[in-house]
Design a protein around this motif. Structure first.
Motif, PDB file in Angstrom:
ATOM      1  N   GLN A  94       9.924  -4.585  -1.570  1.00  0.00           N
ATOM      2  CA  GLN A  94       8.868  -4.852  -2.561  1.00  0.00           C
ATOM      3  C   GLN A  94       7.662  -5.511  -1.899  1.00  0.00           C
ATOM      4  O   GLN A  94       6.511  -5.187  -2.195  1.00  0.00           O
ATOM      5  CB  GLN A  94       9.426  -5.746  -3.681  1.00  0.00           C
ATOM      6  N   GLN A  95       7.958  -6.417  -0.968  1.00  0.00           N
ATOM      7  CA  GLN A  95       6.884  -7.088  -0.234  1.00  0.00           C
ATOM      8  C   GLN A  95       6.086  -6.071   0.599  1.00  0.00           C
ATOM      9  O   GLN A  95       4.857  -6.082   0.598  1.00  0.00           O
ATOM     10  CB  GLN A  95       7.504  -8.168   0.679  1.00  0.00           C
ATOM     11  N   GLN A  96       6.784  -5.186   1.286  1.00  0.00           N
ATOM     12  CA  GLN A  96       6.086  -4.190   2.115  1.00  0.00           C
ATOM     13  C   GLN A  96       5.224  -3.254   1.282  1.00  0.00           C
ATOM     14  O   GLN A  96       4.105  -2.926   1.655  1.00  0.00           O
ATOM     15  CB  GLN A  96       7.108  -3.359   2.896  1.00  0.00           C
ATOM     16  N   TRP A  97       5.749  -2.830   0.146  1.00  0.00           N
ATOM     17  CA  TRP A  97       4.960  -1.939  -0.714  1.00  0.00           C
ATOM     18  C   TRP A  97       3.774  -2.672  -1.321  1.00  0.00           C
ATOM     19  O   TRP A  97       2.692  -2.111  -1.461  1.00  0.00           O
ATOM     20  CB  TRP A  97       5.843  -1.307  -1.794  1.00  0.00           C
ATOM     21  N   ALA A  98       3.978  -3.913  -1.691  1.00  0.00           N
ATOM     22  CA  ALA A  98       2.854  -4.692  -2.241  1.00  0.00           C
ATOM     23  C   ALA A  98       1.763  -4.842  -1.184  1.00  0.00           C
ATOM     24  O   ALA A  98       0.570  -4.684  -1.473  1.00  0.00           O
ATOM     25  CB  ALA A  98       3.348  -6.058  -2.720  1.00  0.00           C
ATOM     26  N   GLU A  99       2.159  -5.107   0.065  1.00  0.00           N
ATOM     27  CA  GLU A  99       1.164  -5.257   1.148  1.00  0.00           C
ATOM     28  C   GLU A  99       0.404  -3.951   1.365  1.00  0.00           C
ATOM     29  O   GLU A  99      -0.816  -3.938   1.531  1.00  0.00           O
ATOM     30  CB  GLU A  99       1.864  -5.680   2.449  1.00  0.00           C
ATOM     31  N   ARG A 100       1.131  -2.862   1.351  1.00  0.00           N
ATOM     32  CA  ARG A 100       0.510  -1.556   1.560  1.00  0.00           C
ATOM     33  C   ARG A 100      -0.485  -1.246   0.433  1.00  0.00           C
ATOM     34  O   ARG A 100      -1.617  -0.826   0.682  1.00  0.00           O
ATOM     35  CB  ARG A 100       1.620  -0.506   1.586  1.00  0.00           C
ATOM     36  N   LEU A 101      -0.063  -1.494  -0.780  1.00  0.00           N
ATOM     37  CA  LEU A 101      -0.948  -1.203  -1.919  1.00  0.00           C
ATOM     38  C   LEU A 101      -2.122  -2.178  -1.984  1.00  0.00           C
ATOM     39  O   LEU A 101      -3.238  -1.795  -2.356  1.00  0.00           O
ATOM     40  CB  LEU A 101      -0.157  -1.233  -3.234  1.00  0.00           C
ATOM     41  N   ALA A 102      -1.899  -3.428  -1.600  1.00  0.00           N
ATOM     42  CA  ALA A 102      -3.002  -4.407  -1.606  1.00  0.00           C
ATOM     43  C   ALA A 102      -4.085  -3.963  -0.633  1.00  0.00           C
ATOM     44  O   ALA A 102      -5.286  -4.055  -0.913  1.00  0.00           O
ATOM     45  CB  ALA A 102      -2.475  -5.799  -1.239  1.00  0.00           C
ATOM     46  N   CYS A 103      -3.649  -3.454   0.510  1.00  0.00           N
ATOM     47  CA  CYS A 103      -4.585  -2.981   1.525  1.00  0.00           C
ATOM     48  C   CYS A 103      -5.372  -1.778   1.005  1.00  0.00           C
ATOM     49  O   CYS A 103      -6.611  -1.729   1.074  1.00  0.00           O
ATOM     50  CB  CYS A 103      -3.758  -2.642   2.764  1.00  0.00           C
ATOM     51  N   ILE A 104      -4.651  -0.815   0.447  1.00  0.00           N
ATOM     52  CA  ILE A 104      -5.286   0.406  -0.087  1.00  0.00           C
ATOM     53  C   ILE A 104      -6.238   0.058  -1.228  1.00  0.00           C
ATOM     54  O   ILE A 104      -7.387   0.538  -1.272  1.00  0.00           O
ATOM     55  CB  ILE A 104      -4.190   1.400  -0.555  1.00  0.00           C
ATOM     56  N   LEU A 105      -5.795  -0.769  -2.142  1.00  0.00           N
ATOM     57  CA  LEU A 105      -6.642  -1.099  -3.302  1.00  0.00           C
ATOM     58  C   LEU A 105      -7.846  -1.939  -2.890  1.00  0.00           C
ATOM     59  O   LEU A 105      -8.921  -1.819  -3.474  1.00  0.00           O
ATOM     60  CB  LEU A 105      -5.813  -1.812  -4.378  1.00  0.00           C
ATOM     61  N   GLY A 106      -7.674  -2.759  -1.864  1.00  0.00           N
ATOM     62  CA  GLY A 106      -8.806  -3.536  -1.359  1.00  0.00           C
ATOM     63  C   GLY A 106      -9.910  -2.630  -0.827  1.00  0.00           C
ATOM     64  O   GLY A 106     -11.103  -2.845  -1.081  1.00  0.00           O
TER      65      GLY A 106
END
Ligand SMILES: [Zn+2]
Length: 267
Positions: free
Chosen positions: A243-255
């Motif tokens: 969950q942490q890895q996916w959140a990091e990936r999506l945070a980067c993309i959404l940023g």
């Protein structure tokens, strides 16, 4: 003596019960507004277990497995407002128009839900007033406030999907779900495909429609907000580190998407 009008009480949820709406970062300045319609799997006490064994109540038919852990982390990483719903979709599905039969499903995948058989209009109305209405009212209020403050808003509805549905295996790791928005979904698809290691669903495994969805049509499209849903496959977000890895990936993309959309949002 004057007295305040009686506070509306629901027979399903009392003041000591867990409220349906969960929020993080409610005073956020981020343009992202996250919703999670199937975040939890609580059942109001008067409904017991809906006639189902625990093995069914922990399955994907009851909630979006894994999404709470991603939604909380993503919301905190971006400092973005999350509005989530803690009760099971088997009680009332907060992403279905209340007028459709699947709002309170009698059958989900191959499981019949005894506690949803033969409900009266009043029974259905109680569930709506206890769970559906407060959640959607809160989203409405927040969008009202943001629009009044001219705060740019990108609505992202967070979901997860089961890897196998009705015996059919799904190949996608993640999918976008959208209907009328032309701005955010193509950017999301492009960014997710650019990751290189993902099978990305374009409106797969689900597409948004006015008949099968509520959050995107009502809060995104009807309010004129840039919007999309995101669906992540449940076996990929089964534990906290995933969950942490996916959140990091999506945070980067959404940023990155935020930076791309900024001129449009400020216009
Ligand atoms: Zn969902």
């Amino acid at each position: 003596m004057d007295s305040a009008p009686p506070r509306e009480t629901s027979l399903l949820l009392g003041v000591s019960d867990t409220p349906p709406v969960f929020e993080l970062n409610a005073t956020s300045r981020s343009p992202f507004l996250f919703t999670s319609d199937h975040y939890g799997r609580l059942i109001p006490k008067p409904l017991g277990d809906l006639g189902l064994p625990e093995t069914e109540l922990t399955r994907h038919i009851a909630w979006d497995i894994g999404i709470a852990g991603v939604a909380d982390r993503l919301s905190n990483m971006l400092g973005a407002h999350l509005i989530a719903q803690r009760y099971s979709r088997l009680v009332i599905d907060c992403n279905r128009p209340p007028r459709v039969a699947s709002s309170i499903p009698r059958l989900s995948e191959a499981t019949t839900i005894p506690g949803n058989e033969g409900l009266s209009r009043e029974d259905a109305e109680l569930r709506r007033r206890a769970i559906f209405d407060p959640y959607h009212r809160r989203i409405d209020e927040v969008i009202d406030r943001r629009l009044a403050a001219k705060q740019p808003t990108i609505l992202v509805s967070l979901h997860s999907f089961t890897p196998v549905y009705a015996g059919v295996r799904r190949p996608w790791h993640i999918g976008t779900l959208y209907h009328r928005d032309k701005a955010l979904p193509p950017l999301l698809l492009k960014a997710l495909r650019a990751e290189g290691d993902l099978v990305v669903g374009d409106n797969e495994p689900y597409a948004v429609s006015d008949e099968t969805d509520h959050t995107i049509p009502v809060h995104g499209e009807a309010r004129g907000l840039t919007n999309s849903g995101i669906e992540i496959r449940q076996d990929l977000i089964a534990d906290q580190s995933a969950q942490q890895q996916w959140a990091e990936r999506l945070a980067c993309i959404l940023g990155e998407i935020e930076a791309t959309l900024r001129p449009e949002l400020m216009a």
